[in-house]
Design a protein around this motif. Structure first.
Motif, PDB file in Angstrom:
ATOM      1  N   ARG A   1     -20.313 -78.818  18.719  1.00 45.16           N
ATOM      2  CA  ARG A   1     -20.397 -79.899  19.703  1.00 45.16           C
ATOM      3  C   ARG A   1     -19.315 -79.815  20.768  1.00 45.16           C
ATOM      4  NH1 ARG A   1     -25.515 -80.665  18.458  1.00 45.16           N
ATOM      5  NH2 ARG A   1     -25.825 -81.649  16.469  1.00 45.16           N
ATOM      6  N   GLU A   2     -18.141 -79.365  20.388  1.00 45.56           N
ATOM      7  CA  GLU A   2     -17.041 -79.290  21.357  1.00 45.56           C
ATOM      8  C   GLU A   2     -17.324 -78.217  22.405  1.00 45.56           C
ATOM      9  OE1 GLU A   2     -12.175 -79.084  21.234  1.00 45.56           O
ATOM     10  OE2 GLU A   2     -13.289 -79.239  19.360  1.00 45.56           O
ATOM     11  N   ARG A   3     -17.719 -77.038  21.966  1.00 43.38           N
ATOM     12  CA  ARG A   3     -18.058 -75.958  22.909  1.00 43.38           C
ATOM     13  C   ARG A   3     -19.263 -76.329  23.765  1.00 43.38           C
ATOM     14  NH1 ARG A   3     -19.521 -70.954  20.023  1.00 43.38           N
ATOM     15  NH2 ARG A   3     -19.594 -70.082  22.094  1.00 43.38           N
ATOM     16  N   PHE A   4     -20.243 -77.000  23.147  1.00 41.81           N
ATOM     17  CA  PHE A   4     -21.451 -77.387  23.871  1.00 41.81           C
ATOM     18  C   PHE A   4     -21.129 -78.403  24.964  1.00 41.81           C
ATOM     19  CE2 PHE A   4     -25.385 -80.085  24.065  1.00 41.81           C
ATOM     20  CZ  PHE A   4     -26.151 -79.176  24.764  1.00 41.81           C
ATOM     21  N   ALA A   5     -20.284 -79.381  24.646  1.00 41.60           N
ATOM     22  CA  ALA A   5     -19.895 -80.373  25.648  1.00 41.60           C
ATOM     23  C   ALA A   5     -19.180 -79.700  26.817  1.00 41.60           C
ATOM     24  CB  ALA A   5     -19.011 -81.443  25.019  1.00 41.60           C
TER      25      ALA A   5
ATOM     26  N   ARG B   1     -19.600 -76.585  27.833  1.00 40.80           N
ATOM     27  CA  ARG B   1     -20.585 -75.809  28.596  1.00 40.80           C
ATOM     28  C   ARG B   1     -21.390 -76.708  29.524  1.00 40.80           C
ATOM     29  NH1 ARG B   1     -22.991 -70.751  28.224  1.00 40.80           N
ATOM     30  NH2 ARG B   1     -20.826 -70.245  27.775  1.00 40.80           N
ATOM     31  N   ARG B   2     -21.776 -77.887  29.031  1.00 38.07           N
ATOM     32  CA  ARG B   2     -22.511 -78.820  29.885  1.00 38.07           C
ATOM     33  C   ARG B   2     -21.678 -79.180  31.108  1.00 38.07           C
ATOM     34  NH1 ARG B   2     -24.032 -83.268  25.463  1.00 38.07           N
ATOM     35  NH2 ARG B   2     -21.877 -82.762  24.956  1.00 38.07           N
ATOM     36  N   GLY B   3     -20.376 -79.383  30.894  1.00 46.59           N
ATOM     37  CA  GLY B   3     -19.498 -79.698  32.019  1.00 46.59           C
ATOM     38  C   GLY B   3     -19.432 -78.564  33.017  1.00 46.59           C
ATOM     39  N   GLU B   4     -19.374 -77.319  32.527  1.00 49.89           N
ATOM     40  CA  GLU B   4     -19.353 -76.149  33.410  1.00 49.89           C
ATOM     41  C   GLU B   4     -20.610 -76.074  34.272  1.00 49.89           C
ATOM     42  OE1 GLU B   4     -19.056 -72.878  30.712  1.00 49.89           O
ATOM     43  OE2 GLU B   4     -17.053 -73.466  30.013  1.00 49.89           O
TER      44      GLU B   4
END
Length: 196
Positions: free
Chosen positions: A26-30, A32-35
């Motif tokens: 979830r941390e990496r995914f969040a 990536r969404r920001g990027e």
């Protein structure tokens, strides 16, 4: 199994392990969404109860507290105050704390991506209030609360996200819609419960 298969030297057909791991962490995914410039509820990560409370106070209540890497919605809690956050974070290791979108319409999207192009097969609306796990909810097709413009924005978001994750095959994306704003909550690069 994907990690063990790749570690053993076998090629995974379809979505590679790295993409699955990116979506489930979830941390990496969040991040990536920001990027990608995709809206997400305010969030933060914490390694202790005290840090989780600090993040929750900064974000504002209510918050959703869950392990940073979670499958099947286990150990996820909506919290309305510091005592609840502390209870949710105890013994959980690293947790993700994000703003819980009260009053949101939850949308489930099933799509198919070949790594570059994404075909959106179904956009469904949860009957229950946002926050009920998709495995415990019912969906309606087509989504009655979305205007044609909002539906187009949801589909465009999924078309942007799936190839950026590295999906090759089925993907399920869950979004929260509040007024004209849409927030990607999670993505599952696999067949979802709603595919059938």
């Amino acid at each position: 199994l994907a990690r063990a298969l790749e570690d053993a030297g076998y090629a995974i057909l379809g979505t590679p392990f790295g993409a699955v791991d990116l979506a489930e962490d979830r941390e990496r995914f969040a991040a990536r969404r920001g990027e990608l410039g995709i809206a997400v509820p305010p969030w933060g990560a914490a390694a202790s109860q005290a840090e989780a409370i600090e993040v929750a106070e900064e974000i504002g209540y209510p918050v959703l507290v869950r392990p940073s890497y979670v499958l099947g919605g286990r150990n996820m809690r909506v919290c309305y105050g510091p005592e609840e956050v502390a209870a949710a974070a105890v013994g959980a290791g690293r947790v993700l704390v994000d703003r819980f979108l009260e009053g949101a319409v939850e949308i489930d999207v099933d799509a198919l991506c070949d790594g570059a192009l994404t075909f959106v097969a179904a956009v469904m609306e949860h009957v229950e209030e946002a926050g009920v796990h998709s495995g415990d909810s019912s969906c309606v097709l087509p989504p009655p609360s979305l205007s044609s413009e909002a539906l187009a924005r949801v589909e465009a978001t999924v078309r942007k996200l799936a190839p950026a994750l590295g999906v090759v095959g089925l993907v399920n994306v869950q979004l929260g819609v509040v007024g004209d704003d849409r927030y990607v909550l999670e993505a599952n690069p696999r067949a979802s419960r709603t595919v059938p």
